[in-house]
Each structure stands twice: as C-alpha cells, then as structure tokens.
Design a protein around this motif. Structure first.
Motif, PDB file in Angstrom:
ATOM      1  N   SER A  12       0.809  -1.212   0.000  1.00 49.84           N
ATOM      2  CA  SER A  12       0.000   0.000   0.000  1.00 49.84           C
ATOM      3  C   SER A  12       0.846   1.268   0.000  1.00 49.84           C
ATOM      4  O   SER A  12       0.296   2.372  -0.078  1.00 49.84           O
ATOM      5  N   GLY A  13       2.165   1.142   0.080  1.00 46.32           N
ATOM      6  CA  GLY A  13       3.016   2.322   0.027  1.00 46.32           C
ATOM      7  C   GLY A  13       4.342   2.123   0.716  1.00 46.32           C
ATOM      8  O   GLY A  13       4.420   1.463   1.759  1.00 46.32           O
ATOM      9  N   ASN A  14       5.400   2.709   0.119  1.00 40.64           N
ATOM     10  CA  ASN A  14       6.753   2.546   0.644  1.00 40.64           C
ATOM     11  C   ASN A  14       7.495   3.870   0.646  1.00 40.64           C
ATOM     12  O   ASN A  14       7.433   4.642  -0.314  1.00 40.64           O
ATOM     13  N   ALA A  15       8.221   4.114   1.725  1.00 48.27           N
ATOM     14  CA  ALA A  15       9.116   5.262   1.826  1.00 48.27           C
ATOM     15  C   ALA A  15      10.047   5.009   3.002  1.00 48.27           C
ATOM     16  O   ALA A  15       9.645   4.408   4.010  1.00 48.27           O
ATOM     17  N   ALA A  16      11.302   5.444   2.854  1.00 50.47           N
ATOM     18  CA  ALA A  16      12.281   5.307   3.934  1.00 50.47           C
ATOM     19  C   ALA A  16      13.120   6.565   3.993  1.00 50.47           C
ATOM     20  O   ALA A  16      13.343   7.237   2.974  1.00 50.47           O
ATOM     21  N   LEU A  17      13.599   6.886   5.178  1.00 54.35           N
ATOM     22  CA  LEU A  17      14.427   8.062   5.412  1.00 54.35           C
ATOM     23  C   LEU A  17      15.796   7.616   5.892  1.00 54.35           C
ATOM     24  O   LEU A  17      15.904   6.794   6.802  1.00 54.35           O
ATOM     25  N   ILE A  18      16.858   8.148   5.273  1.00 58.70           N
ATOM     26  CA  ILE A  18      18.208   7.948   5.783  1.00 58.70           C
ATOM     27  C   ILE A  18      18.848   9.314   5.952  1.00 58.70           C
ATOM     28  O   ILE A  18      18.816  10.144   5.038  1.00 58.70           O
ATOM     29  N   SER A  19      19.392   9.556   7.122  1.00 56.73           N
ATOM     30  CA  SER A  19      19.908  10.876   7.472  1.00 56.73           C
ATOM     31  C   SER A  19      21.270  10.775   8.125  1.00 56.73           C
ATOM     32  O   SER A  19      21.505   9.910   8.978  1.00 56.73           O
ATOM     33  N   SER A  20      22.170  11.657   7.724  1.00 51.43           N
ATOM     34  CA  SER A  20      23.395  11.919   8.462  1.00 51.43           C
ATOM     35  C   SER A  20      23.207  13.250   9.183  1.00 51.43           C
ATOM     36  O   SER A  20      22.105  13.799   9.210  1.00 51.43           O
ATOM     37  N   ASN A  21      24.273  13.769   9.725  1.00 49.22           N
ATOM     38  CA  ASN A  21      24.142  15.059  10.411  1.00 49.22           C
ATOM     39  C   ASN A  21      23.760  16.181   9.462  1.00 49.22           C
ATOM     40  O   ASN A  21      23.106  17.144   9.853  1.00 49.22           O
ATOM     41  N   HIS A  22      24.162  16.053   8.174  1.00 52.43           N
ATOM     42  CA  HIS A  22      23.988  17.172   7.250  1.00 52.43           C
ATOM     43  C   HIS A  22      23.188  16.824   6.000  1.00 52.43           C
ATOM     44  O   HIS A  22      22.882  17.724   5.213  1.00 52.43           O
ATOM     45  N   THR A  23      22.839  15.549   5.789  1.00 52.50           N
ATOM     46  CA  THR A  23      22.188  15.132   4.554  1.00 52.50           C
ATOM     47  C   THR A  23      20.992  14.253   4.877  1.00 52.50           C
ATOM     48  O   THR A  23      21.108  13.316   5.683  1.00 52.50           O
ATOM     49  N   HIS A  24      19.849  14.548   4.237  1.00 49.64           N
ATOM     50  CA  HIS A  24      18.618  13.797   4.463  1.00 49.64           C
ATOM     51  C   HIS A  24      18.081  13.311   3.119  1.00 49.64           C
ATOM     52  O   HIS A  24      17.799  14.117   2.231  1.00 49.64           O
ATOM     53  N   LEU A  25      17.943  12.002   2.984  1.00 55.02           N
ATOM     54  CA  LEU A  25      17.485  11.402   1.735  1.00 55.02           C
ATOM     55  C   LEU A  25      16.230  10.584   1.971  1.00 55.02           C
ATOM     56  O   LEU A  25      16.125   9.861   2.973  1.00 55.02           O
ATOM     57  N   LEU A  26      15.296  10.674   1.050  1.00 49.41           N
ATOM     58  CA  LEU A  26      14.100   9.839   1.060  1.00 49.41           C
ATOM     59  C   LEU A  26      14.263   8.777  -0.021  1.00 49.41           C
ATOM     60  O   LEU A  26      14.634   9.088  -1.155  1.00 49.41           O
TER      61      LEU A  26
END
Length: 259
Positions: A12-26
């Motif tokens: 029904s839906g997928n998303a993930a977050l990966i973050s360092s101190n200065h960079t945020h990616l979906l």
C-alpha cells in the motif's frame, strides 16, 4: 551519526528516510505528501529539508506522491534511465526534477556515496541502493524476485540491511490469489519470500551486517511473526545470534536504526 527508518513499508506504500548530520534522503515516495510530512515532523524535518529523493522503480506503491511533489516542491529526484522514462510519461512537470543514471552507477549526494544496482522485478530498469557514509554502509534490497549476484556483491560489508520478506510461499500458494498473480510473485520478476530473505540475511551477516530490518511484507500472504521467525531461525542456526532483527510496520514509521 547515520540513522535510517521506514515511513511505510508494504504493497500500500513505501518510503524510507536515511539521514546523516547534514544530509537527508528519502528512498521512494509511495505514500501521500501529507503522510510523508507528518512522519518527517517527528524528526523535526519536512520535505523541504530533504536533499534528494531516490526512486527504486515506477510501481505506484513507490511513486504515488510524485504527482503532488511535482506541483509544490523542487526536490531532486534520482532514478535509473528506464524509470525516468516511465515517470516522465506519468507525472507532468517532473522532467526538471529528474537526475538520471544507468543502473550500476555510483554518485554522491552530500555525506553519502550511493551505489545503484539492478534488481529482478517486473518494472522497467528497477534498482536498489547501497548508501555509505563515514559511519558505515546501509543496503536497500526490496522488490526483487531473487538476489542477483551483482546485488549480493554490492551489498557486501553493509552494517544495516533493509531486506524484503514479502511472502510465506506456502501461504501464498494455498491462498486466494489467482494463479497468474501467484506466478508473478513467485517468479524471477516478483518478490522475495521469507526463505529467500532468510538465506540472504545469513549471507549479509557473514560479510558484516549487524542489523536487518525486514520490509515490504504482504498483508495477505505473510505476517510479521512468520517473517521474523523464518529469518531469526536461519541467523541463529548459522551462528549469528548477535545480529539484530526487526520487521518494518506496514503503515507506520519504524524504529530508528543507527549506523
């Protein structure tokens, strides 16, 4: 410190977050913009704070938010060449947002070095990713009918692995799905079973994985308990009792995993 969590994980839906101190990616955007922003708010973030969106493939449960994103944001969207072609035909105005690459390419976004690799799925030019920061490596492997050798090689040495455990094969085969759909899921362009996930989790542990998060579970053909037990048994039997194992919630944010 690098952190990763899923915002949603399932058909029904997928998303993930990966973050360092200065960079945020979906990674993927298969839930609504409203839900993405609500989930990010818990981390004192919003879509406007993201550095990029990485898409794995063009199925709706991974890209449904793009229609709204195209209208209201200028977020860079990274996709394989084939996926970009499909997205241009579906989402008006997405062209200027797209950053395309050939499957197998690697590139940098902020603190992350990203390696893409092809997956075996019935979506044109589908990929997944390895993301390395100074803290270590994270691997994403979902929506693939089997684990290609190049995928296994790319993911060697990751500390964290987000791994598909879509279905219990017996439950699927004995369930109500029509024959053609069962064949699709079980085929080489389908999804990883619990047993497939268990086998690859052991391989990942052999090369250094310390934390495995099971993802993209079928609501009809699996349960969190079945997926967890299958993979936990394989890890324990192979001597990797120290590897942390958990299951991503289908419609909620997972616990935060630190790399």
């Amino acid at each position: 410190m690098t952190k990763i969590c899923t915002l949603a994980s399932g058909s029904s839906g997928n998303a993930a977050l990966i973050s360092s101190n200065h960079t945020h990616l979906l990674i993927d955007a298969g839930i609504s913009v409203r839900r993405i922003n609500a989930a990010l708010k818990a981390f004192e973030l919003s879509i406007s704070d993201l550095d990029a969106l990485l898409i794995t493939h063009s199925h709706s449960d991974h890209v449904s938010a793009l229609a709204t994103l195209c209208k209201h944001y200028t977020l860079p969207v990274y996709t394989s060449d084939g996926t970009a072609f499909a997205l241009r035909n579906r989402f008006y105005g997405i062209g200027p947002m797209l950053h395309t690459f050939s499957a197998g390419a690697h590139f940098n976004i902020g603190d992350f070095e990203i390696h893409s690799f092809s997956t075996a799925h019935d979506a044109g030019d589908s990929v997944c990713y390895r993301l390395d920061s100074e803290d270590g490596g994270a691997g994403i492997l979902t929506d693939t009918g089997y684990v290609p050798e190049h995928a296994a090689q790319t993911l060697q040495g990751v500390s964290f692995l987000l791994l598909e455990a879509n279905h219990d094969s017996e439950t699927l085969q004995n369930g109500p799905y029509p024959a053609y759909l069962k064949q699709r899921i079980l085929g080489h362009g389908g999804h990883l079973s619990n047993d497939d996930a268990a086998a690859f989790a052991v391989c990942a542990a052999q090369s250094g994985a310390k934390d495995v998060l099971l993802a993209h579970l079928s609501q009809e053909n699996n349960t969190p308990e079945m997926a967890f037990q299958a993979v936990r048994h394989a890890l324990d039997k192979s001597g990797y009792r120290q590897v942390s194992l958990s299951v991503a919630p289908r419609c909620a944010t997972s616990a935060v995993h630190t790399i």
